[in-house]
Design an enzyme around this catalytic site. Structure first.
Site, PDB file in Angstrom:
ATOM      1  N   LYS A  61     -14.452   8.613  -4.612  1.00 35.74           N
ATOM      2  CA  LYS A  61     -15.754   8.925  -4.006  1.00 35.74           C
ATOM      3  C   LYS A  61     -16.243  10.293  -4.485  1.00 35.74           C
ATOM      4  CE  LYS A  61     -13.928   6.713   0.088  1.00 35.74           C
ATOM      5  NZ  LYS A  61     -13.260   7.045   1.364  1.00 35.74           N
ATOM      6  N   THR A  65      -8.392   6.790  -2.568  1.00 33.81           N
ATOM      7  CA  THR A  65      -9.750   6.322  -2.849  1.00 33.81           C
ATOM      8  C   THR A  65     -10.741   7.453  -2.618  1.00 33.81           C
ATOM      9  OG1 THR A  65      -9.864   5.458  -0.585  1.00 33.81           O
ATOM     10  CG2 THR A  65      -9.398   3.874  -2.356  1.00 33.81           C
ATOM     11  N   LYS A 102       0.588  14.372   1.491  1.00 38.81           N
ATOM     12  CA  LYS A 102      -0.697  14.746   0.885  1.00 38.81           C
ATOM     13  C   LYS A 102      -0.793  16.258   0.654  1.00 38.81           C
ATOM     14  CE  LYS A 102      -3.236  10.786   2.868  1.00 38.81           C
ATOM     15  NZ  LYS A 102      -3.939  10.164   1.728  1.00 38.81           N
ATOM     16  N   LYS A 110      -8.827  13.995   4.131  1.00 42.88           N
ATOM     17  CA  LYS A 110      -7.981  12.804   4.114  1.00 42.88           C
ATOM     18  C   LYS A 110      -7.062  12.930   5.311  1.00 42.88           C
ATOM     19  CE  LYS A 110      -6.566  14.001  -0.052  1.00 42.88           C
ATOM     20  NZ  LYS A 110      -6.515  12.738  -0.774  1.00 42.88           N
ATOM     21  N   ARG A 111      -6.334  11.861   5.670  1.00 42.60           N
ATOM     22  CA  ARG A 111      -5.412  11.999   6.776  1.00 42.60           C
ATOM     23  C   ARG A 111      -4.493  13.205   6.556  1.00 42.60           C
ATOM     24  NH1 ARG A 111      -5.151   7.907  10.726  1.00 42.60           N
ATOM     25  NH2 ARG A 111      -3.531   9.235  11.561  1.00 42.60           N
ATOM     26  N   HIS A 127       0.791  -1.239   0.000  1.00 43.47           N
ATOM     27  CA  HIS A 127       0.000   0.000   0.000  1.00 43.47           C
ATOM     28  C   HIS A 127       0.813   1.274   0.000  1.00 43.47           C
ATOM     29  CE1 HIS A 127      -4.237  -1.202   0.581  1.00 43.47           C
ATOM     30  NE2 HIS A 127      -3.704  -2.294   1.074  1.00 43.47           N
TER      31      HIS A 127
HETATM   32  C1  PLP Z   1     -11.976   7.312   1.671  1.00 46.29           C
HETATM   33  C2  PLP Z   1     -11.520   7.646   3.003  1.00 46.29           C
HETATM   34  C3  PLP Z   1     -10.159   7.827   3.260  1.00 46.29           C
HETATM   35  C4  PLP Z   1      -9.112   7.745   2.177  1.00 46.29           C
HETATM   36  O1  PLP Z   1      -8.989   9.008   1.557  1.00 46.29           O
HETATM   37  P1  PLP Z   1      -7.725   9.407   0.654  1.00 46.29           P
HETATM   38  O2  PLP Z   1      -8.093  10.742   0.110  1.00 46.29           O
HETATM   39  O3  PLP Z   1      -7.651   8.367  -0.421  1.00 46.29           O
HETATM   40  O4  PLP Z   1      -6.543   9.425   1.529  1.00 46.29           O
HETATM   41  C5  PLP Z   1      -9.764   8.144   4.528  1.00 46.29           C
HETATM   42  N1  PLP Z   1     -10.651   8.281   5.525  1.00 46.29           N
HETATM   43  C6  PLP Z   1     -11.974   8.129   5.321  1.00 46.29           C
HETATM   44  C7  PLP Z   1     -12.918   8.314   6.460  1.00 46.29           C
HETATM   45  C8  PLP Z   1     -12.458   7.798   4.061  1.00 46.29           C
HETATM   46  O5  PLP Z   1     -13.772   7.631   3.863  1.00 46.29           O
END
Ligand code: PLP
Length: 804
Positions: A677, A673, A571, A565-566, A371
């Site tokens: 979304k 991911t 990032k 995101k985190r 990952h």
């Molecule tokens: C989808 C999701 C992530 C992953 O987000 P990235 O932008 O791909 O880092 C992290 N936390 C939550 C709660 C999510 O739904």
């Protein structure tokens, strides 16, 4: 402990409970009053619990029948082993999958209750950090919908991901005791309890038949109790299982202490066992070698594999000849990679298979998903710790390594450097076990999570292994479930899409491309207006959340620009902040001709020990505070940091977003991911050439995507002579941004607090090269802003993003 004949009977249709509103109303009342002993005016948690029990009853027959179906020895079963399952809330998802949303709302109406409010009482199951854990949850959903025989195995953490509060702009962590109130979505299965061993020592001996054997003795034992969570498929009668282990002490007392008269002490020691599943480690993309974490990893691997072997023996006795043909284990990152050695141990020590037989089975059933490319995230465990905690496992790893290194020597005769590089045991700075190498050696498949990432693995991190075993390496680009992320999170858009192309897309997302012809506005005026209206009501819902959580007013006519995101340096939330300050400077100098009003939302937790990430959160909050209070700014720009970002907040955020920020340094985001979304909910992506952004760009076309920044090879080429100070000096806008930051404009009351953050961006060794992408970022941001003012065109692009 064994299943009885009765257990093996498939339940008939007649056993199913009715799902009409009347029946739901009746059972809800019975659960609330007669089971829970509460009444309508009680704490709303009990209303949620009563409805959940009502719904759960209606899952049970399908759950049992699916379990029996999967036991038939006809198909290969897959086990998804993961230290994280970020599943979020369950009730709404089951209502959707079982198609009983309307009946449930009607039943609740009979009590003047709102279904939506009841759903919001459910605590998120936050058993994961971010993308990796959410991927596991999305896979479980999709496997159930696709009727695949897949069982998830994880840990039942008493405390999930911490709750994030913001105090004076700083992140404050609070424990998330999500199991304090009973969890209706788990079923304890004490009859399948397993025993997991730690510590002790090994003894080698020869058995009566003269064969060499090994015993693992004087171990501490911990019980693993499974709690099963139902995973319903979309309207298909399938309910798969996620099995989560809880650690408890055995009933056997520590006799030495007991005899010495230390009764309370020996009982108290039982607590140690329970600590194993007490808390999720809150680190995203980095680990730090804590003993408890290794205990968690082995606990999961051992309990799960013993459970699977137990089920195998129930049907096949001690005949393992077909085991590999009928079972496969997917390792979600290296976290459960100790499973490679544990399966060897079980097969050799407990089941008395030969090494070769055991290796044949192990190396044909294990598959490993990588990952990350961040070197600090590659797990290594000190040999010393391993020896103390898992001595038998360490012996097996040494044996695997010895045999493997002979293979390397045959492939590259005389290349001792190669053997050193590829060894599972790293010899430098104190011996350690490289878990990724153990996973690769023990697996028949190694995958990355986006095309670029899989490619970079072959060229970089795992190059030696790729040269040895090219056939093992493959790509599986991450994905997300459209059930939760469109059908559940965005009902208005869902109804609109289905009105045009039917609802087949909900379980077969490839059908969503039927929407493409409706992207052109000429013959679809009404559809476009409805699309805009759906986005608008989703934005209203998010604006209400932002107002409630942050006290900031978001105007729905503005462009909603979102990065959630985190919080992590790679990032590049900092790049976003630089752009925000740049916009603020433009407003202050009156450079606002053809302006697009913008609401910027940022959210995401930082690992509690990650200084830079936490300070970035503080910076975002301080910048927001100054901008939101400035009367000169008004609606031109609003900035908010949403606390405690989690699955249930993303369900509100993604449908309401216009512009999705995916701005990692190229080559650092394995897949992402969140990007998916947002896109499927009709947001436009502003992104770098990184991870799955590239595949999103390919799918939707460059006309419908805001691409910027250095590519991977350009990033690497620039590193050698990277000089952020001269980039800043040569760019008037960037110079003004840094000037404002360095003047202390955003931290008048706390001088110096951002020095480290500012310095990190000006450091020639800044691994994330934030400054390098500034110019290209603000230019593409300007293009996005201009595009947004042409709503007709924007809507076309929005529909294309969903359709692609
Ligand atoms: C989808 C999701 C992530 C992953 O987000 P990235 O932008 O791909 O880092 C992290 N936390 C939550 C709660 C999510 O739904």
């Amino acid at each position: 402990m064994n299943d009885t004949q009765d257990d093996l009977c498939v339940l008939p249709e007649t056993e199913k409970l009715p799902t009409d509103a009347k029946a739901l109303e009746h059972d809800f009342r019975r659960y609330l009053i007669h089971h829970l002993g509460r009444f309508l005016g009680c704490n709303p948690h009990y209303l949620y619990e009563a409805l959940s029990l009502t719904v759960r009853d209606r899952i049970m027959t399908d759950w049992r029948n699916t379990w029996l179906q999967h036991r038939l020895p006809k198909q290969r079963r897959a086990y998804y082993l993961s230290l994280e399952f970020l599943i979020g809330r369950a009730l709404g998802n089951h209502l959707l999958n079982m198609d009983i949303e309307e009946q449930s709302a009607e039943a609740m109406q009979k009590f003047s209750l709102s279904l939506e409010e009841i759903q919001s009482e459910e605590p998120d199951a936050g058993l994961g950090n971010g993308g990796l854990g959410r991927l596991a949850a999305c896979f479980m959903d999709s496997c159930a919908t696709l009727k695949l025989p897949v069982l998830g195995y994880g840990l039942r953490y008493e405390y999930g991901m911490f709750r994030q509060h913001i105090q004076n702009g700083y992140q404050v962590e609070e424990p998330d005791h999500w199991l304090r109130d009973t969890n209706p979505w788990e079923l304890e299965r004490a009859e399948y309890t397993q025993r997991v061993h730690f510590g002790g020592h090994t003894e080698h001996f020869t058995n009566r038949r003269g064969e060499p054997r090994t015993r693992w003795l004087n171990t501490e034992e911990v019980l693993a109790i499974p709690f099963d969570v139902p995973v319903s498929g979309y309207r298909n009668g399938v309910v798969n299982t996620l099995r989560l282990w809880k650690a408890t002490a055995t009933d056997e007392f520590n006799l030495d202490e007991f005899n010495a008269g230390s009764y309370p002490e020996s009982v108290a020691a039982k607590n140690d066992a329970e600590h194993i599943t007490m808390v999720l480690y809150p680190n995203d993309s980095s680990e730090n070698g804590k003993e408890l974490r290794l205990r968690q990893q082995y606990f999961l691997a051992s309990a799960s594999l013993q459970d699977i072997v137990r089920q195998w023996e129930m049907v096949h006795g001690d005949d393992y000849s077909n085991f590999a043909a009928q079972n496969v284990f997917q390792l979600n990152d290296t976290h459960p990679a100790i499973a490679v050695a544990e399966l060897m141990r079980i097969l050799i020590d407990d089941k008395h298979l030969s090494w070769d037989q055991a290796w044949e089975i192990t190396s044909n059933t294990m598959a490993y998903t990588n990952h990350t490319l961040l070197p600090e995230a590659l797990e290594r465990w000190s040999v010393k710790l391993f020896e103390r905690l898992l001595p038998r496992l360490l012996e097996i790893i040494f044996d695997i390594n010895a045999i493997f290194l002979k293979q390397v020597a045959i492939h590259w005769p005389g290349d001792s450097d190669r053997r050193r590089r590829m060894s599972i045991i790293e010899e430098d700075h104190g011996k350690s076990v490289r878990m990724a190498y153990l996973a690769i050696v023990g697996s028949f498949s190694v995958n990355g999570v986006a095309e670029l990432h899989s490619d970079l693995l072959k060229k970089g991190l795992f190059r030696d292994f790729y040269e040895l075993w090219p056939e093992k390496f493959n790509n599986k680009t991450n994905g997300v479930t459209p059930r939760r992320w469109i059908a559940h999170a965005n009902p208005e858009m869902t109804a609109l899409i289905s009105s045009k192309i039917g609802d087949g897309w909900i379980s077969d997302l490839s059908q969503i491309e039927k929407l493409k012809p409706f992207a052109g506005s000429a013959n679809n005026k009404l559809f476009h207006a409805q699309w805009q209206a759906a986005k608008r009501s989703n934005k209203t819902r998010l604006a209400e959340l932002v107002k409630k959580e942050c006290g900031v007013d978001f105007a729905v006519d503005s462009m909603f620009d979102v990065q959630v995101k985190r919080t992590h340096e790679y990032k590049r939330q900092l790049l976003n902040v630089l752009h925000i300050i740049h916009l603020y400077n433009r407003i202050r100098r009156g450079d606002t001709l053809d302006w697009t009003n913008r609401c910027v939302l940022i959210g995401g937790k930082a690992a509690p020990g990650y200084f830079m990430a936490k300070r970035t959160i503080k910076l975002i909050n301080n910048v927001a505070e100054i901008i939101n209070c400035d009367p000169e700014v008004g609606d031109k720009l609003k900035v908010a940091f949403l606390p405690n970002y989690r699955v249930s907040s993303m369900e509100v955020i993604a449908p309401a977003t216009d512009l999705s920020e995916q701005i990692s340094t190229a080559g650092k985001e394995a897949s992402g991911t969140g990007n998916m979304k947002f896109m499927m909910n009709g947001a436009l992506t502003i992104g770098t050439y990184d991870g799955a952004n590239i595949e999103i760009l390919d799918a939707v076309g460059s006309d419908n995507f805001f691409l910027f920044g250095l590519k991977v090879d350009e990033v690497e080429a620039m590193r050698a002579h990277y000089d952020p100070e001269s980039i800043i000096a040569a760019d008037e806008d960037l110079k003004a941004v840094f000037h404002l930051l360095e003047s202390g404009h955003f931290n008048i009351e706390e001088p110096g607090i951002f020095d480290a953050v500012i310095a990190s961006m000006k450091d020639p060794h800044d691994p994330w090269m934030t400054v390098a992408d500034f110019r290209s970022y603000i230019e593409i941001q300007q293009q996005a802003a201009n595009a947004y003012r042409d709503q007709q065109h924007w809507t076309r692009m929005s529909i294309m993003n969903t359709a692609c």
